[in-house]
Write a protein that holds these residues in place. Structure first.
Motif, mmCIF file in Angstrom:
data_model
loop_
_atom_site.group_PDB
_atom_site.id
_atom_site.type_symbol
_atom_site.label_atom_id
_atom_site.label_comp_id
_atom_site.label_asym_id
_atom_site.label_seq_id
_atom_site.Cartn_x
_atom_site.Cartn_y
_atom_site.Cartn_z
ATOM 1 N N TYR A 1 0.855 -1.166 0.000
ATOM 2 C CA TYR A 1 0.000 0.000 0.000
ATOM 3 C C TYR A 1 0.897 1.223 0.000
ATOM 4 O O TYR A 1 1.605 1.483 0.969
ATOM 5 C CB TYR A 1 -0.898 -0.018 1.242
ATOM 6 N N ALA A 2 0.877 1.951 -1.084
ATOM 7 C CA ALA A 2 1.742 3.134 -1.203
ATOM 8 C C ALA A 2 1.042 4.339 -0.592
ATOM 9 O O ALA A 2 -0.076 4.690 -0.963
ATOM 10 C CB ALA A 2 2.056 3.401 -2.665
ATOM 11 N N ASN A 6 -1.412 11.991 -2.332
ATOM 12 C CA ASN A 6 -2.824 11.793 -2.672
ATOM 13 C C ASN A 6 -3.563 11.056 -1.552
ATOM 14 O O ASN A 6 -4.703 11.372 -1.227
ATOM 15 C CB ASN A 6 -2.957 11.025 -3.986
ATOM 16 N N GLU A 7 -2.913 10.046 -0.987
ATOM 17 C CA GLU A 7 -3.516 9.313 0.124
ATOM 18 C C GLU A 7 -3.670 10.231 1.337
ATOM 19 O O GLU A 7 -4.682 10.162 2.041
ATOM 20 C CB GLU A 7 -2.669 8.085 0.484
ATOM 21 N N GLU A 8 -2.679 11.058 1.598
ATOM 22 C CA GLU A 8 -2.784 12.018 2.700
ATOM 23 C C GLU A 8 -3.962 12.961 2.470
ATOM 24 O O GLU A 8 -4.719 13.252 3.399
ATOM 25 C CB GLU A 8 -1.490 12.831 2.834
ATOM 26 N N TYR A 9 -4.123 13.439 1.243
ATOM 27 C CA TYR A 9 -5.233 14.343 0.917
ATOM 28 C C TYR A 9 -6.573 13.646 1.152
ATOM 29 O O TYR A 9 -7.493 14.226 1.732
ATOM 30 C CB TYR A 9 -5.109 14.803 -0.542
ATOM 31 N N LEU A 10 -6.671 12.384 0.725
ATOM 32 C CA LEU A 10 -7.916 11.622 0.930
ATOM 33 C C LEU A 10 -8.203 11.460 2.414
ATOM 34 O O LEU A 10 -9.337 11.613 2.862
ATOM 35 C CB LEU A 10 -7.825 10.261 0.246
ATOM 36 N N PHE A 11 -7.176 11.146 3.208
ATOM 37 C CA PHE A 11 -7.378 10.986 4.648
ATOM 38 C C PHE A 11 -7.846 12.296 5.276
ATOM 39 O O PHE A 11 -8.792 12.303 6.074
ATOM 40 C CB PHE A 11 -6.083 10.511 5.331
ATOM 41 N N LYS A 12 -7.201 13.401 4.923
ATOM 42 C CA LYS A 12 -7.609 14.712 5.455
ATOM 43 C C LYS A 12 -9.044 15.026 5.053
ATOM 44 O O LYS A 12 -9.837 15.527 5.860
ATOM 45 C CB LYS A 12 -6.675 15.806 4.955
ATOM 46 N N ALA A 13 -9.397 14.704 3.817
ATOM 47 C CA ALA A 13 -10.764 14.955 3.338
ATOM 48 C C ALA A 13 -11.770 14.112 4.119
ATOM 49 O O ALA A 13 -12.858 14.596 4.472
ATOM 50 C CB ALA A 13 -10.862 14.666 1.846
ATOM 51 N N MET A 14 -11.428 12.865 4.403
ATOM 52 C CA MET A 14 -12.350 11.992 5.154
ATOM 53 C C MET A 14 -12.521 12.477 6.592
ATOM 54 O O MET A 14 -13.616 12.453 7.138
ATOM 55 C CB MET A 14 -11.854 10.546 5.131
ATOM 56 N N VAL A 15 -11.444 12.943 7.220
ATOM 57 C CA VAL A 15 -11.554 13.473 8.582
ATOM 58 C C VAL A 15 -12.365 14.767 8.569
ATOM 59 O O VAL A 15 -13.223 14.979 9.439
ATOM 60 C CB VAL A 15 -10.153 13.669 9.216
ATOM 61 N N ARG A 41 5.930 3.501 7.663
ATOM 62 C CA ARG A 41 4.958 2.439 7.949
ATOM 63 C C ARG A 41 3.544 2.991 8.081
ATOM 64 O O ARG A 41 2.666 2.337 8.625
ATOM 65 C CB ARG A 41 5.347 1.704 9.218
ATOM 66 N N VAL A 42 3.310 4.179 7.593
ATOM 67 C CA VAL A 42 2.015 4.850 7.614
ATOM 68 C C VAL A 42 1.505 4.941 9.047
ATOM 69 O O VAL A 42 0.441 4.428 9.400
ATOM 70 C CB VAL A 42 0.980 4.155 6.700
ATOM 71 N N SER A 43 2.280 5.563 9.844
ATOM 72 C CA SER A 43 1.914 5.813 11.230
ATOM 73 C C SER A 43 2.069 7.309 11.463
ATOM 74 O O SER A 43 3.095 7.887 11.117
ATOM 75 C CB SER A 43 2.827 5.013 12.156
ATOM 76 N N PHE A 44 1.055 7.925 12.008
ATOM 77 C CA PHE A 44 1.117 9.372 12.253
ATOM 78 C C PHE A 44 0.057 9.728 13.278
ATOM 79 O O PHE A 44 -0.793 8.916 13.631
ATOM 80 C CB PHE A 44 0.887 10.164 10.957
ATOM 81 N N TRP A 45 0.125 10.951 13.729
ATOM 82 C CA TRP A 45 -0.949 11.488 14.563
ATOM 83 C C TRP A 45 -1.427 12.756 13.887
ATOM 84 O O TRP A 45 -0.728 13.367 13.088
ATOM 85 C CB TRP A 45 -0.534 11.687 16.014
ATOM 86 N N PHE A 46 -2.683 13.089 14.165
ATOM 87 C CA PHE A 46 -3.251 14.254 13.483
ATOM 88 C C PHE A 46 -4.023 15.116 14.467
ATOM 89 O O PHE A 46 -4.437 14.668 15.532
ATOM 90 C CB PHE A 46 -4.145 13.835 12.308
ATOM 91 N N VAL A 47 -4.186 16.364 14.067
ATOM 92 C CA VAL A 47 -4.883 17.362 14.868
ATOM 93 C C VAL A 47 -5.874 18.064 13.945
ATOM 94 O O VAL A 47 -5.569 18.327 12.779
ATOM 95 C CB VAL A 47 -3.892 18.397 15.454
ATOM 96 N N LYS A 83 -9.316 -3.828 11.431
ATOM 97 C CA LYS A 83 -8.079 -4.514 11.813
ATOM 98 C C LYS A 83 -6.871 -3.901 11.112
ATOM 99 O O LYS A 83 -5.761 -4.007 11.600
ATOM 100 C CB LYS A 83 -8.172 -5.998 11.474
ATOM 101 N N THR A 84 -7.087 -3.304 9.954
ATOM 102 C CA THR A 84 -5.958 -2.762 9.200
ATOM 103 C C THR A 84 -5.815 -1.254 9.334
ATOM 104 O O THR A 84 -4.734 -0.726 9.147
ATOM 105 C CB THR A 84 -6.092 -3.115 7.707
ATOM 106 N N LEU A 85 -6.907 -0.560 9.644
ATOM 107 C CA LEU A 85 -6.841 0.888 9.871
ATOM 108 C C LEU A 85 -7.170 1.121 11.334
ATOM 109 O O LEU A 85 -8.324 1.038 11.748
ATOM 110 C CB LEU A 85 -7.833 1.639 8.977
ATOM 111 N N GLN A 86 -6.156 1.384 12.134
ATOM 112 C CA GLN A 86 -6.336 1.464 13.577
ATOM 113 C C GLN A 86 -6.138 2.896 14.045
ATOM 114 O O GLN A 86 -5.144 3.536 13.737
ATOM 115 C CB GLN A 86 -5.340 0.547 14.274
#
Length: 184
Positions: A1-2, A6-15, A41-47, A83-86
């Motif tokens: 999973y790359a 674009n993935e970051e933008y999608l995540f921000k849009a979903m939040v 490893r696609v691990s982060f925290w967000f505000v 299980k995959t998106l925690q």
């Protein structure tokens, strides 16, 4: 999973979508969601910041509630599951495992009890059938004995009685001897 921009933008849009649906305000924008410490490893925290209050952060409880309410939409957007998106500190929406209405030990006990009862019934029926078969065979032999005529045999010129097989025969010669051996 790359994981890329674009993935970051999608995540921000979903939040941002989750925050808008939760608070019914249209003030949350994609730019209000900030990602920090993104790793390979696609691990982060967000505000999430509040644009109406000049950059103050939205309370964590509101963000948790918004994500909990829209968790399925977020998972579907990334084609992932709980299980995959925690999300740390946010309980998953996975349904609890289904427990049967009856415990497993009760089912096993019922099966063993049924087999035992069936075995006992089988043995009883077999015993009854054997008894009937023996009774039928013994009645057949009794009928044959009754059909036979009593014959008087003559030995040494003296007629002899045949023994009564049913009642037995007592020899009178030894009757007196039995009395002298009385129990103590």
């Amino acid at each position: 999973y790359a994981w890329d921009a674009n993935e970051e933008y999608l995540f921000k849009a979903m939040v941002a979508f989750a925050m808008r649906r939760y608070s019914s305000k249209s003030t949350t924008q994609i730019s209000n969601v900030l990602l920090c410490n993104v790793t390979d490893r696609v691990s982060f925290w967000f505000v999430v910041t509040d644009s109406a209050k000049n950059g103050t952060t939205v309370p964590g409880s509101e963000v948790e509630a918004a994500i909990r309410m829209n968790r399925n939409r977020i998972n579907s957007a990334f084609l992932l599951n709980d299980k995959t998106l925690q999300f740390l500190k946010i309980s998953s929406t996975i349904s609890p495992p289904v427990e049967p209405s009856t415990p497993a030990w009760l089912i096993v006990f019922g099966v063993v009890l049924c087999v035992t009862v069936a075995g006992i019934i089988f043995l009883i029926v077999q015993g009854i059938q054997r008894r009937k078969k023996k009774n039928k065979e013994s009645s057949d032999t009794e009928n044959l004995e009754e059909k036979c005529e009593v014959t008087v045999t003559i030995e040494n010129g003296i007629p002899c009685e045949t023994l009564d097989l049913k009642a037995g025969h007592i020899n009178g010669v030894y009757a007196a001897d039995d009395e002298r051996f009385a129990s103590l």
